[in-house]
Design a protein around this motif. Structure first.
Motif, mmCIF file in Angstrom:
data_model
loop_
_atom_site.group_PDB
_atom_site.id
_atom_site.type_symbol
_atom_site.label_atom_id
_atom_site.label_comp_id
_atom_site.label_asym_id
_atom_site.label_seq_id
_atom_site.Cartn_x
_atom_site.Cartn_y
_atom_site.Cartn_z
ATOM 1 N N GLY A 112 10.922 6.861 6.117
ATOM 2 C CA GLY A 112 11.043 7.366 7.480
ATOM 3 C C GLY A 112 10.101 6.747 8.477
ATOM 4 N N VAL A 113 9.710 5.476 8.276
ATOM 5 C CA VAL A 113 8.849 4.808 9.252
ATOM 6 C C VAL A 113 9.712 4.354 10.435
ATOM 7 C CG1 VAL A 113 7.150 4.094 7.544
ATOM 8 C CG2 VAL A 113 9.086 2.597 8.040
ATOM 9 N N THR A 114 9.083 4.218 11.587
ATOM 10 C CA THR A 114 9.825 3.854 12.796
ATOM 11 C C THR A 114 9.844 2.343 12.970
ATOM 12 O OG1 THR A 114 9.190 5.922 13.867
ATOM 13 C CG2 THR A 114 9.968 4.144 15.292
ATOM 14 N N VAL A 115 11.037 1.781 13.004
ATOM 15 C CA VAL A 115 11.236 0.349 13.242
ATOM 16 C C VAL A 115 12.299 0.212 14.330
ATOM 17 C CG1 VAL A 115 11.991 -1.849 12.272
ATOM 18 C CG2 VAL A 115 10.636 -0.267 10.872
ATOM 19 N N ASP A 116 11.906 -0.401 15.443
ATOM 20 C CA ASP A 116 12.819 -0.565 16.579
ATOM 21 C C ASP A 116 13.418 0.773 17.022
ATOM 22 O OD1 ASP A 116 12.368 -3.311 16.538
ATOM 23 O OD2 ASP A 116 14.007 -3.669 15.136
ATOM 24 N N GLY A 117 12.612 1.813 16.980
ATOM 25 C CA GLY A 117 13.039 3.120 17.449
ATOM 26 C C GLY A 117 13.808 3.956 16.450
ATOM 27 N N ASP A 118 14.074 3.403 15.256
ATOM 28 C CA ASP A 118 14.833 4.137 14.242
ATOM 29 C C ASP A 118 13.929 4.519 13.065
ATOM 30 O OD1 ASP A 118 17.268 3.895 15.626
ATOM 31 O OD2 ASP A 118 17.555 1.870 14.814
ATOM 32 N N ALA A 119 14.193 5.655 12.469
ATOM 33 C CA ALA A 119 13.476 6.076 11.267
ATOM 34 C C ALA A 119 14.172 5.469 10.049
ATOM 35 C CB ALA A 119 13.448 7.599 11.159
ATOM 36 N N VAL A 120 13.463 4.613 9.332
ATOM 37 C CA VAL A 120 14.047 3.884 8.212
ATOM 38 C C VAL A 120 13.066 3.884 7.039
ATOM 39 C CG1 VAL A 120 15.443 2.383 9.687
ATOM 40 C CG2 VAL A 120 13.121 1.689 9.063
ATOM 41 N N ASP A 121 13.570 3.496 5.878
ATOM 42 C CA ASP A 121 12.719 3.296 4.709
ATOM 43 C C ASP A 121 12.391 1.816 4.582
ATOM 44 O OD1 ASP A 121 13.089 5.960 4.259
ATOM 45 O OD2 ASP A 121 14.440 5.713 2.540
ATOM 46 N N ARG A 122 11.173 1.524 4.155
ATOM 47 C CA ARG A 122 10.759 0.146 3.957
ATOM 48 C C ARG A 122 9.917 0.029 2.686
ATOM 49 N NH1 ARG A 122 14.341 -0.848 6.734
ATOM 50 N NH2 ARG A 122 14.422 -1.991 8.717
ATOM 51 N N ILE A 123 10.211 -1.008 1.890
ATOM 52 C CA ILE A 123 9.385 -1.301 0.719
ATOM 53 C C ILE A 123 8.133 -2.024 1.200
ATOM 54 C CG2 ILE A 123 9.276 -2.435 -1.520
ATOM 55 C CD1 ILE A 123 12.329 -2.342 -1.604
ATOM 56 N N VAL A 124 6.973 -1.559 0.736
ATOM 57 C CA VAL A 124 5.706 -2.148 1.158
ATOM 58 C C VAL A 124 5.195 -3.089 0.065
ATOM 59 C CG1 VAL A 124 3.338 -1.701 1.888
ATOM 60 C CG2 VAL A 124 5.162 -0.081 2.494
ATOM 61 N N TYR A 125 4.974 -4.337 0.465
ATOM 62 C CA TYR A 125 4.333 -5.329 -0.395
ATOM 63 C C TYR A 125 3.027 -5.738 0.267
ATOM 64 C CZ TYR A 125 8.896 -6.043 -2.700
ATOM 65 O OH TYR A 125 10.066 -5.875 -3.385
ATOM 66 N N ALA A 126 2.035 -6.095 -0.540
ATOM 67 C CA ALA A 126 0.769 -6.523 0.050
ATOM 68 C C ALA A 126 0.023 -7.438 -0.907
ATOM 69 C CB ALA A 126 -0.098 -5.327 0.411
ATOM 70 N N ARG A 127 -0.828 -8.248 -0.313
ATOM 71 C CA ARG A 127 -1.763 -9.060 -1.093
ATOM 72 C C ARG A 127 -3.140 -8.905 -0.473
ATOM 73 N NH1 ARG A 127 -1.738 -11.844 -5.283
ATOM 74 N NH2 ARG A 127 -3.283 -13.449 -5.699
ATOM 75 N N LEU A 128 -4.146 -8.723 -1.320
ATOM 76 C CA LEU A 128 -5.519 -8.575 -0.869
ATOM 77 C C LEU A 128 -6.298 -9.855 -1.136
ATOM 78 C CD1 LEU A 128 -6.379 -5.005 -2.261
ATOM 79 C CD2 LEU A 128 -5.162 -5.621 -0.158
ATOM 80 N N ALA A 129 -7.303 -10.072 -0.341
ATOM 81 C CA ALA A 129 -8.152 -11.248 -0.542
ATOM 82 C C ALA A 129 -8.834 -11.202 -1.908
ATOM 83 C CB ALA A 129 -9.187 -11.333 0.574
ATOM 84 N N THR A 130 -9.031 -9.999 -2.458
ATOM 85 C CA THR A 130 -9.714 -9.838 -3.740
ATOM 86 C C THR A 130 -8.769 -9.869 -4.943
ATOM 87 O OG1 THR A 130 -9.583 -7.431 -3.436
ATOM 88 C CG2 THR A 130 -11.621 -8.529 -2.732
ATOM 89 N N ASP A 131 -7.455 -9.983 -4.706
ATOM 90 C CA ASP A 131 -6.518 -10.028 -5.826
ATOM 91 C C ASP A 131 -6.721 -11.288 -6.657
ATOM 92 O OD1 ASP A 131 -5.321 -7.635 -5.266
ATOM 93 O OD2 ASP A 131 -3.613 -8.500 -4.186
ATOM 94 N N VAL A 132 -6.534 -11.143 -7.966
ATOM 95 C CA VAL A 132 -6.582 -12.313 -8.846
ATOM 96 C C VAL A 132 -5.434 -13.245 -8.475
ATOM 97 C CG1 VAL A 132 -6.426 -13.074 -11.247
ATOM 98 C CG2 VAL A 132 -7.589 -10.927 -10.690
ATOM 99 N N PRO A 133 -5.680 -14.564 -8.386
ATOM 100 C CA PRO A 133 -4.602 -15.492 -8.010
ATOM 101 C C PRO A 133 -3.358 -15.306 -8.871
ATOM 102 C CG PRO A 133 -6.704 -16.638 -8.032
ATOM 103 C CD PRO A 133 -6.967 -15.261 -8.594
ATOM 104 N N ALA A 134 -2.202 -15.284 -8.218
ATOM 105 C CA ALA A 134 -0.944 -15.020 -8.920
ATOM 106 C C ALA A 134 -0.592 -16.118 -9.924
ATOM 107 C CB ALA A 134 0.183 -14.853 -7.914
ATOM 108 N N GLU A 135 -1.164 -17.317 -9.752
ATOM 109 C CA GLU A 135 -0.832 -18.406 -10.678
ATOM 110 C C GLU A 135 -1.612 -18.315 -11.989
ATOM 111 O OE1 GLU A 135 -3.647 -20.049 -7.468
ATOM 112 O OE2 GLU A 135 -1.858 -18.779 -7.606
ATOM 113 N N THR A 136 -2.570 -17.398 -12.092
ATOM 114 C CA THR A 136 -3.285 -17.192 -13.351
ATOM 115 C C THR A 136 -2.512 -16.195 -14.208
ATOM 116 O OG1 THR A 136 -4.611 -15.324 -12.548
ATOM 117 C CG2 THR A 136 -5.471 -17.552 -12.137
#
Length: 254
Positions: free
Chosen positions: A73-97
């Motif tokens: 139910g987050v608001t995007v362009d005035g509409d309440a929608v669902d969104r999958i949240v992805y994130a990367r942190l500076a402290t994350d172990v490199p994905a290539e390891t």
């Protein structure tokens, strides 16, 4: 000449956090480079992806971003929608390891809830059941396995917390798959052997008031009368498996 795709856009959304967006035509390599560059200046890069946008989910994943969940139910362009949240942190172990790649996979591969229960009987083959405060049906003692917890240790913990009894669980008797129901996701219910005990065991029980109303040893007819159908089937299946006349795996007790 074809028009080159619009480069990804970074938008500050909080202290140390930027949200990245890209066009459908963008490649994983470009998004990965933009994220790496952004993490030199920011602690977190995130993206909101439409649940119907499978291509966007693939780009987010293979650019090294971990799936964190669904913002409802987050608001995007005035509409309440669902969104999958992805994130990367500076402290994350490199994905290539190897560790980083495992963490990436772990963020989006399916996870299944586990419930551990204990099958305790008396000399008359009655089964120990609990009447719960949050529903009318009776059930076997036990509960949800915590993240990173052994199912066998979990059932011992639950019995001690709910009934004040220390019972060492024996071998696994039954694995019962529970389909999605009433707002719950599917789950695996693991029933462990609690052995044969004297009814006087209940003299030492100290019930957890917020969860347990009553506890009793019940015969087959009482199990059918007091339990939900699927619970009664699970108890019967566990007894059959323990006696060597039933399968060790069921689905909703069948």
């Amino acid at each position: 000449m074809s028009t080159p795709p619009t480069p990804p856009v970074l938008t500050p959304v909080g202290e140390g956090t930027v949200r990245i967006s890209w066009t459908r035509e963008e490649s994983v390599d470009v998004v990965r480079r933009e994220i790496a560059a952004a993490l030199l200046e920011h602690a977190r890069v995130e993206v909101w992806v439409d649940p119907d946008d499978e291509a966007g989910q693939r780009v987010a994943t293979w650019s090294g971003m971990r799936r964190e969940g669904v913002a409802r139910g987050v608001t995007v362009d005035g509409d309440a929608v669902d969104r999958i949240v992805y994130a990367r942190l500076a402290t994350d172990v490199p994905a290539e390891t190897p560790e980083g790649f495992r963490s990436l996979l772990n963020s989006f591969l399916p996870r299944k809830r586990a419930i551990s229960q204990m099958l305790v009987r008396d000399e008359a083959d009655r089964v120990l059941l609990c009447r719960l405060t949050y529903k009318q049906d009776w059930d076997l003692p036990g509960g949800v396995v915590e993240v990173g917890e052994s199912p066998q240790l979990a059932v011992a913990r639950e019995v001690e917390e709910e009934l004040g009894l220390t019972i060492d669980p024996g071998p696994l008797v039954l694995t019962d798959w529970l389909p999605p129901w009433g707002g719950w996701d599917d789950a695996l219910c693991l029933v462990f052997d609690g052995g044969v005990r004297s009814p006087s065991l209940l003299d030492d029980a100290v019930l957890q008031a917020r969860e347990i109303r009553e506890v009793a040893f019940c015969d087959a007819a009482e199990v059918r009368e007091r339990c939900a159908d699927f619970t009664a089937r699970r108890v019967e299946a566990a007894l059959a498996a323990l006696g060597g006349t039933g399968a060790g795996y069921t689905e909703s007790g069948r």
